[in-house]
Design an enzyme around this catalytic site. Structure first.
Site, PDB file in Angstrom:
ATOM      1  N   ASP A 311       1.051  -1.219  -0.334  1.00 22.23           N
ATOM      2  CA  ASP A 311      -0.297  -0.045  -0.110  1.00 22.23           C
ATOM      3  C   ASP A 311       0.622   1.331   0.128  1.00 22.23           C
ATOM      4  O   ASP A 311       1.508   2.005  -0.811  1.00 22.23           O
ATOM      5  CB  ASP A 311      -1.259  -0.112   1.130  1.00 22.23           C
ATOM      6  CG  ASP A 311      -2.398   0.457   1.118  1.00 22.23           C
ATOM      7  OD1 ASP A 311      -2.704   1.746   0.554  1.00 22.23           O
ATOM      8  OD2 ASP A 311      -3.171  -0.366   0.643  1.00 22.23           O
ATOM      9  N   HIS A 349      -3.844   5.596   3.846  1.00 22.30           N
ATOM     10  CA  HIS A 349      -4.322   4.594   3.734  1.00 22.30           C
ATOM     11  C   HIS A 349      -3.577   2.090   4.059  1.00 22.30           C
ATOM     12  O   HIS A 349      -5.017   1.927   4.577  1.00 22.30           O
ATOM     13  CB  HIS A 349      -4.446   3.929   1.909  1.00 22.30           C
ATOM     14  CG  HIS A 349      -5.182   3.262   1.665  1.00 22.30           C
ATOM     15  ND1 HIS A 349      -5.527   2.105   1.206  1.00 22.30           N
ATOM     16  CD2 HIS A 349      -6.600   3.863   1.395  1.00 22.30           C
ATOM     17  CE1 HIS A 349      -6.573   1.361   0.486  1.00 22.30           C
ATOM     18  NE2 HIS A 349      -7.442   2.741   0.843  1.00 22.30           N
ATOM     19  N   SER A 528     -11.660  -1.271   0.048  1.00 22.30           N
ATOM     20  CA  SER A 528     -10.385  -1.444   0.027  1.00 22.30           C
ATOM     21  C   SER A 528     -10.344  -1.546   1.148  1.00 22.30           C
ATOM     22  O   SER A 528      -8.942  -2.034   2.310  1.00 22.30           O
ATOM     23  CB  SER A 528      -9.452   0.885   0.464  1.00 22.30           C
ATOM     24  OG  SER A 528      -9.160   0.262  -0.415  1.00 22.30           O
TER      25      SER A 528
END
Length: 976
Positions: A311, A349, A528
């Site tokens: 990520d 994230h 996600s």
């Protein structure tokens, strides 16, 4: 301690040695990833091509552990492929390089402004490079370029969509206003009526006081009844601890105590955000969660499993991550350093995703699904990255990292059709083949957030791969969120944002303020967030069964999935016994079910695959007149590749379209299951059509594969031009076991669950007759199977690898030692029993020759000896032929590569030979590439047939051998 430290430094230095250490100069140099003939040293190749008129090429570094794959570079002004970098990727050599470019002639002229003269020069240069490099051992060539990989973040609405939403909102407000006006009018009437009644009561009060009172009460009751008749029926309201403040911050003690009443006391977790983590244990709606708390009570918490979150980085100093951070499996590939810590406020994230998996049980924020597992951070999303660096990332420490959680991919805009480059494909093949000590890494990919744009995850080459477990999203109400993409590659779904609920937990710490308190977040979502939850569930399964292969994990996900919204028309019955839906896959993940199934799971047999001939269609698809094309697969076709049952299906299409988004493609299997391979996408106005695109489906799992596979292409654009050029069917599945392979057609389904019938042993019924009432009835001992597994589930076999290797065989029953509640392995028990039974008699290593009971053993020994002798002779002959074929210098031969894609060429699968279409099973030493491409059968600009792999047919072998001898003679003459 010092020895361990030194060893750690050595291992780290070896890992770092495979990483690029210098910045690339894309402005002045061209970088390419080359796959070379097996065993060819890159320095030797560098020297052999340096004297040619193709520029001065420099060997840069190997691409991790991907076999025979290296990065080279050259100055742009001397490289004949300098302008390929800004165009479509070039992924092939060995006789087809220039041919592909020739097909792009018109595109090169129009799209890139190249003159006809420049195109001709380019083709000539590519022809020479193609021939010269292939002759010297080149297998494939891919020009590298940096690109941005996109997080699965929420997709912004377009202006058109915003106007549509405003119109919907306006209509809703008008309807509400009309309802309110009606209510106000009714209230006025009610007030007038009451005033009249009160006046009447007042006038008659003295005469009939008691009666008036009763009448007044009755009138009031009548009024209330009248109101009830006009009102809408009351809707059931779900209990919630709080309303607007539910996600506004940390709960106070009183709210926490209220929530605790509805949470299992035995869990004993006091992390303050736990009460918000409804997807772990839902007290609002029972059953709308992962069903994981029961596993925690059993101490199934992910211990010993590592998940790498690929990520935008990982804040390893976050209090909820620190104790479970796995530094050995972490690396920052964006900035080439060991620390993947985010350097920007936007890079939250990956940390949030990691918290979903392995947030520590420590009274900070919340907990992860597998809160005792480890989590690594691999950073690739913070800036543009080249394909070979991406390949390094998904192979990084693949023996230490078990699962790779990937919440990213191409843009979710409903327009993009993108697949990974060849070097990334090769990295995925490398990981599932060699990762986890040969058991294969588990790749978990988010399906995508383009659902509101009509996007479809079959247009994403990562989610559309057989090596990935594609995970979609499910909202709080077990509904389909607007953003989650549907496709035939969806395996399962799990929870994420929707219905005003979110995924909560860990967040990055303040970037600039190291003294700041730990931060928690309340609004993570999209697919996600679904993929990491799934990765956490898979970590729980691996913690109880670390011997599971990458394919076993896909089986477990499928067979443990729980069907939701069963009344939806999209559900289809499948051969697996589970129903399939393009939005939900096979259903939602259930942590307890998948772990329970894993504990008693028998490893699947090795992979095999059947690949049909490329069917040339070359027909126009008229508006609203679907075109159908059928490929028939026979039992004989499948028997040739030792095929038992299907897992993944791919259909590789070449299709031309003036408006790609107006084309819909369906594939109907022999059992009637329909896969929507290509959905309509209103925003996809591309004129490129499908260029060797492999659409994948998991909807046909467990199908026998035999029968008609019907492809349907629909053109929904009245003015559009659509033509289906050709297509190929590929069926990936499980091999038959050894017994079925040797007694083809004789075994019955029930025989597959009996481990006693090994090759050369007696049938169970004969053994029972001779053994009588003996206690060591092996057949009965080994019949036990989990009741919740498919009825035709195979027995334990060697751990799954795409390639058969002798060393795999001893590991065929690893599950027994993991289950203390079950009986020990049968074989030791049998030996002890037999020795005790014969304790009073003479013990000998050799059975009595006069015993009829053991006479079969000698026959079996003779048969096995003869079989080994035949295999030895065959191996010698095959080796001699292979050596002769390997002498070919025009291109690597079929035996030169560890991973043979489709055996018609070396890497890109552009050419498909009709005479070599019934491809190989997993028994051979090759692995088929599901990203495979097919090519129409024209011969324009074809350079050399010798650049292709050797065929399995004898005439082709003879031809290749003769040509190899001739080339060797020519070379000797030149050298002499």
């Amino acid at each position: 301690m010092l020895r361990k430290f030194i060893l750690g430094l050595l291992l780290a230095s070896q890992a770092v040695a495979q990483l690029p250490h210098k910045e690339r100069d894309y402005d002045s140099r061209v970088y390419v990833a080359l796959s070379l003939r097996d065993g060819l040293d890159p320095r030797e190749f560098e020297a052999s091509v340096s004297g040619l008129d193709h520029g001065q090429w420099t060997f840069e570094h190997p691409v991790g552990t991907i076999p025979n794959t290296y990065v080279f570079s050259a100055p742009k002004e001397y490289a004949p492929i300098e302008n390929i970098r800004d165009q479509d990727r070039l992924e092939v050599a060995g006789g087809v390089l220039a041919k592909r470019e020739l097909r792009k002639r018109e595109k090169l002229q129009k799209k890139y402004g190249m003159s006809e003269e420049d195109v001709e020069k380019r083709l000539v240069a590519l022809e020479r490079l193609d021939y010269d490099w292939s002759e010297r051992g080149l297998g494939s060539l891919e020009v590298l370029s940096e690109r941005r990989i996109h997080k699965r973040a929420p997709v912004n609405w377009t202006e058109e969509e915003m106007e549509y939403l405003k119109e919907i909102k306006r209509r809703a407000e008008e309807a509400q206003k009309a309802q309110d006006d009606k209510g106000d009018k009714k209230e006025d009437q009610k007030d007038d009526k009451k005033e009249g009644q009160e006046a009447q009561k007042e006038g008659d009060k003295e005469d009939n006081k008691g009666d008036d009172k009763e009448d007044g009460e009755e009138d009031d009751d009548d009024d209330e009844d009248e109101d009830d008749d006009d009102a809408s029926p009351a809707m059931p309201v779900q209990w919630k601890p709080v309303d607007e403040s539910m996600y506004g911050g940390m709960p106070d003690d009183s709210l926490y105590d209220v929530y605790r009443k509805y949470y299992p006391d035995e869990v004993g977790i006091k992390d303050p955000s736990l009460w918000k983590q409804w997807y772990l244990h839902n007290v609002h709606k029972a059953g709308h969660d992962l069903n994981v708390t029961g596993l925690w009570l059993r101490n199934v918490t992910g211990w010993g499993v590592v998940t790498a979150v690929v990520d935008d980085g990982l804040d390893m100093n976050a209090e909820d991550i620190k104790a479970n951070y796995f530094a050995e499996g972490s690396w920052d590939f964006n900035f080439n350093k060991s620390d993947p810590k985010p350097s920007s406020h936007d890079d939250y994230h990956g940390t949030r995703c990691a918290g979903e998996i392995a947030a520590v049980r420590n009274n900070v924020c919340g907990v992860g699904v597998a809160y005792d597992s480890k989590v690594a951070g691999i950073r690739i999303l913070s800036k543009e990255i080249a394909e070979d660096i991406e390949a390094l990332a998904i192979n990084y420490e693949m023996d230490k990292n078990d699962i790779y959680s990937c919440s990213w991919g191409p843009p979710d805009n409903g327009q993009t059709m993108a697949r990974p480059g060849k070097v990334v494909k090769d990295a995925m093949v490398n990981a599932i083949t060699n990762g986890r000590q040969g058991k294969g890494n588990v790749f978990v990919f988010a399906s995508g957030n383009g659902g509101s744009r009509g996007d479809n995850c079959n247009f994403d080459g990562y989610t559309n791969s057989i090596y990935s477990i594609t995970v979609g999203a499910l909202d709080f109400n077990d509904g389909h969120p607007y953003y989650s993409e549907a496709c035939s590659a969806n395996m399962v779904v799990t929870y994420s944002s929707g219905s005003e609920h979110y995924i909560v937990g860990t967040d990055i710490n303040a970037i600039d303020d190291k003294s700041a308190a730990p931060r928690c977040q309340n609004q993570h979502g999209g697919t996600s967030a679904a993929a990491p939850l799934a990765a956490g569930v898979f970590a729980l399964a691996l913690s109880v069964r670390p011997d599971l292969t990458w394919r076993d994990m896909q089986y477990l996900a499928l067979y443990s999935a729980v069907e939701i919204n069963s009344n939806d028309d999209g559900w289809q019955d499948t051969a697996s016994g589970q129903r399939f839906h393009h939005q939900f896959g096979y259903g939602k993940l259930d942590a307890s079910k998948i772990v329970e199934l894993a504990e008693g799971w028998n490893l699947v047999n090795n992979q095999t695959s059947f690949h049909s001939e490329v069917k040339t269609v070359s027909q126009k698809v008229k508006y609203n007149e679907p075109l159908k094309s059928v490929i028939t697969v026979t039992r004989d076709d499948l028997d040739k590749v030792n095929f038992k049952r299907a897992e993944h299906i791919t259909a590789v299409l070449n299709l031309e379209a003036s408006y790609r988004g107006h084309v819909r493609v369906l594939l109907k299997g022999p059992r009637g299951v329909v896969s929507e391979l290509a959905a309509l996408r209103r925003d996809d106005r591309s004129k490129d059509g499908y260029d060797n695109w492999a659409f994948m489906s998991v909807a046909h799992w467990a199908d026998e594969g035999e029968g008609d596979w019907e492809l349907t292409v629909e053109n929904t654009g009245e003015q559009d031009q659509v033509e289906l050029v050709n297509w190929q069917l590929n069926v990936f599945g499980e091999q038959k076991d050894k017994r079925e392979e040797n007694k083809e057609g004789e075994s019955k389904p029930e025989d597959e669950n009996k481990e006693g019938e090994k090759e050369g042993e007696k049938k169970p019924e004969d053994e029972n007759k001779e053994e009588g009432n003996k206690e060591d009835d092996k057949g009965d001992q080994k019949e036990d199977k989990p009741e919740d597994k498919p009825e035709d589930k195979p027995e334990d076999t060697p751990e799954d690898k795409p390639e058969d290797k002798p060393e795999d065989a001893p590991e065929d029953k690893p599950s027994d030692e993991k289950k203390p509640e079950e009986k020990p392995e049968e074989k030791p028990v049998d030996n002890s029993d037999s020795s005790s039974d014969s304790s009073d008699s003479h013990t000998s290593w050799w059975p009595d020759l006069s015993s009829k009971k053991s006479a079969w053993l000698y026959g079996a020994v003779l048969l096995v000896g003869g079989f080994i002798a035949v295999i030895g002779i065959y191996a010698c002959v095959t080796r001699r032929n292979r050596v002769r074929r390997n002498r070919s210098k025009d291109a690597p031969s079929a035996s030169s590569f560890e991973f043979d894609l489709i055996p018609h060429d070396d890497s890109d699968d552009d050419f498909v030979y009709p005479e070599d279409t019934h491809r190989r099973s997993g028994d051979n030493d090759r692995l088929y590439d599901p990203f495979a491409e097919v090519e129409d059968d024209d011969d324009m600009f074809r350079i050399s047939d010798e650049g292709e792999d050797a065929h399995d047919v004898e005439p082709e072998l003879n031809r290749v051998s003769m040509e190899a001898d001739k080339r060797d003679n020519d070379r000797q003459n030149l050298l002499g």
